[in-house]
Design an enzyme around this catalytic site. Structure first.
Site, PDB file in Angstrom:
ATOM      1  N   ARG A  77       0.845  -1.196   0.000  1.00 37.04           N
ATOM      2  CA  ARG A  77       0.000   0.000   0.000  1.00 37.04           C
ATOM      3  C   ARG A  77       0.878   1.243   0.000  1.00 37.04           C
ATOM      4  O   ARG A  77       2.055   1.186   0.386  1.00 37.04           O
ATOM      5  CB  ARG A  77      -0.921  -0.002   1.223  1.00 37.04           C
ATOM      6  CG  ARG A  77      -1.875  -1.196   1.296  1.00 37.04           C
ATOM      7  CD  ARG A  77      -2.720  -1.123   2.562  1.00 37.04           C
ATOM      8  NE  ARG A  77      -3.711  -2.200   2.631  1.00 37.04           N
ATOM      9  CZ  ARG A  77      -3.513  -3.356   3.231  1.00 37.04           C
ATOM     10  NH1 ARG A  77      -2.343  -3.605   3.814  1.00 37.04           N
ATOM     11  NH2 ARG A  77      -4.471  -4.273   3.264  1.00 37.04           N
ATOM     12  N   LYS A 102      -2.998  -1.840   7.692  1.00 30.05           N
ATOM     13  CA  LYS A 102      -4.295  -2.230   8.239  1.00 30.05           C
ATOM     14  C   LYS A 102      -4.186  -3.222   9.392  1.00 30.05           C
ATOM     15  O   LYS A 102      -4.736  -3.000  10.464  1.00 30.05           O
ATOM     16  CB  LYS A 102      -5.193  -2.789   7.132  1.00 30.05           C
ATOM     17  CG  LYS A 102      -5.645  -1.707   6.151  1.00 30.05           C
ATOM     18  CD  LYS A 102      -6.756  -2.208   5.256  1.00 30.05           C
ATOM     19  CE  LYS A 102      -7.286  -1.086   4.381  1.00 30.05           C
ATOM     20  NZ  LYS A 102      -8.395  -1.527   3.503  1.00 30.05           N
ATOM     21  N   HIS A 172      -3.203   0.997  -5.643  1.00 27.49           N
ATOM     22  CA  HIS A 172      -4.056  -0.157  -5.356  1.00 27.49           C
ATOM     23  C   HIS A 172      -4.313  -1.002  -6.602  1.00 27.49           C
ATOM     24  O   HIS A 172      -4.511  -2.221  -6.490  1.00 27.49           O
ATOM     25  CB  HIS A 172      -5.377   0.299  -4.740  1.00 27.49           C
ATOM     26  CG  HIS A 172      -5.844  -0.597  -3.645  1.00 27.49           C
ATOM     27  ND1 HIS A 172      -5.222  -0.673  -2.408  1.00 27.49           N
ATOM     28  CD2 HIS A 172      -6.853  -1.503  -3.591  1.00 27.49           C
ATOM     29  CE1 HIS A 172      -5.839  -1.554  -1.651  1.00 27.49           C
ATOM     30  NE2 HIS A 172      -6.827  -2.085  -2.344  1.00 27.49           N
ATOM     31  N   ARG A 175      -1.550  -3.323  -6.835  1.00 30.77           N
ATOM     32  CA  ARG A 175      -1.753  -4.353  -5.811  1.00 30.77           C
ATOM     33  C   ARG A 175      -2.669  -5.455  -6.346  1.00 30.77           C
ATOM     34  O   ARG A 175      -2.403  -6.645  -6.179  1.00 30.77           O
ATOM     35  CB  ARG A 175      -2.349  -3.693  -4.568  1.00 30.77           C
ATOM     36  CG  ARG A 175      -2.634  -4.601  -3.391  1.00 30.77           C
ATOM     37  CD  ARG A 175      -3.144  -3.730  -2.238  1.00 30.77           C
ATOM     38  NE  ARG A 175      -3.631  -4.497  -1.113  1.00 30.77           N
ATOM     39  CZ  ARG A 175      -2.888  -4.960  -0.123  1.00 30.77           C
ATOM     40  NH1 ARG A 175      -1.571  -4.741  -0.150  1.00 30.77           N
ATOM     41  NH2 ARG A 175      -3.410  -5.626   0.877  1.00 30.77           N
ATOM     42  N   TYR A 207     -10.123 -12.560  -5.178  1.00 28.05           N
ATOM     43  CA  TYR A 207      -9.297 -12.937  -6.326  1.00 28.05           C
ATOM     44  C   TYR A 207      -9.652 -14.306  -6.879  1.00 28.05           C
ATOM     45  O   TYR A 207      -9.227 -14.663  -7.973  1.00 28.05           O
ATOM     46  CB  TYR A 207      -7.815 -12.865  -5.943  1.00 28.05           C
ATOM     47  CG  TYR A 207      -7.408 -11.467  -5.595  1.00 28.05           C
ATOM     48  CD1 TYR A 207      -7.266 -10.501  -6.577  1.00 28.05           C
ATOM     49  CD2 TYR A 207      -7.225 -11.083  -4.273  1.00 28.05           C
ATOM     50  CE1 TYR A 207      -6.940  -9.207  -6.259  1.00 28.05           C
ATOM     51  CE2 TYR A 207      -6.901  -9.784  -3.946  1.00 28.05           C
ATOM     52  CZ  TYR A 207      -6.755  -8.854  -4.943  1.00 28.05           C
ATOM     53  OH  TYR A 207      -6.442  -7.557  -4.613  1.00 28.05           O
TER      54      TYR A 207
END
Length: 227
Positions: A77, A102, A172, A175, A207
Site C-alpha cells: 500500500r 491495516k 491499489h 496491488r 481474487y
C-alpha cells in the site's frame, strides 16, 4: 440513486395525501456487498510495459522505478512504502521489513533482486543527503518523506503516461495486478493473503473470481464413479 429518488417522491406524495402511507419506507435499493465486484487493475503485461517505460537516470525516474516495483512485486500500500526506513533494509540478508497499514505489525519480506537493485540505485545515486531516515524523499528541499498522496499521484501519472486504461490508476490497482498475477501462477490464496497483509481470508477471496479458466480446472475432477 433510482431507489433514493423514488423514496423521496413517495414521501412527498404521502405528505400531500396522494397515496397511502408506508410506500416510501418499503422501497429498498439493491444491496451491493464489499467483495461483490472483481478486482480492478491492469494486466501483468501492462505492468511490465509500465516498468519498462521508466527511462533515464534522473532522481524522479530512479525513485519512480523503485516505488512502482515495490507496488507491483509486493502489492504494498502507499502508506507502507511511504513509511519505509533505511534501517528496514538488510542488504546482507536480502530482506526488508514492512509496517502494515491495516493489520499492523512488521513483516519481513525477501528482497527480490531487481527491486533491491532499483532501491539501492536510488539511495546511492540521487537520494538527498538529509537527516530523515525515510527511504523515499521529496525531490526538492525541504526534503521530507514522500506522502502516500504523492505516491498515489506518481503512480497515477505513470500509469496514464503508459497508456494503460484503468478505472482506478493509483497504487491499489498495481496491488490487484500483483495478486491476480500470483493467482494465475498457481500461488495459493493463503500465500497471496500473507503477502498482501490481509487480516482475513475474506479479503483475499475476491481474487478467486478472477481466473475463470483456473476455477474450471479445479472443478473438473473425477468423482470416482460416485455419480
Amino acid at each position: 440513486m433510482a431507489a433514493q429518488a423514488l423514496r423521496a417522491f413517495f414521501r412527498h406524495a404521502e405528505r400531500r395525501g396522494w397515496c397511502k402511507a408506508g410506500i416510501a419506507g418499503a422501497i429498498q435499493g439493491p444491496r451491493r456487498y464489499v467483495h461483490e465486484g472483481l478486482p480492478d487493475g491492469p494486466t501483468w503485461e501492462e505492468v511490465q510495459r509500465l516498468l519498462l517505460g521508466i527511462k533515464g537516470s534522473s532522481p524522479s525516474a530512479l525513485r519512480a522505478r523503485a516505488v512502482l516495483l515495490l507496488f507491483a512485486i509486493y502489492g504494498l500500500r502507499s502508506g507502507e512504502v511511504s513509511r519505509l526506513l533505511l534501517s528496514d533494509f538488510d542488504w546482507s540478508a536480502e530482506t526488508f521489513l514492512v509496517t502494515h497499514s491495516k493489520r499492523g505489525g512488521r513483516q519481513p519480506y525477501p528482497l527480490q533482486h531487481e527491486v533491491g537493485e532499483a532501491v539501492l540505485e536510488y539511495v546511492v545515486k540521487c537520494r538527498p543527503r538529509t537527516g530523515s531516515r525515510h527511504v523515499f524523499l521529496t525531490l526538492h528541499a525541504p526534503y521530507r518523506s514522500v506522502s502516500p498522496a504523492s505516491l498515489w499521484a506518481l503512480t497515477s501519472r505513470r500509469i496514464k503516461a503508459a497508456g494503460i486504461q484503468c478505472r482506478r490508476s493509483g497504487p491499489h490497482c498495481l496491488r490487484h495486478a500483483c495478486a491476480t498475477h500470483l493467482l494465475q501462477e498457481g500461488v495459493s490464496l493463503k500465500e497471496i493473503g500473507d503477502l498482501l497483509g490481509h487480516r482475513s481470508a475474506i479479503s483475499t477471496g475476491i481474487y478467486a473470481k478472477v481466473d475463470i479458466s483456473m476455477l474450471r480446472r479445479v472443478a473438473d475432477f473425477d468423482l470416482g464413479g460416485l455419480l
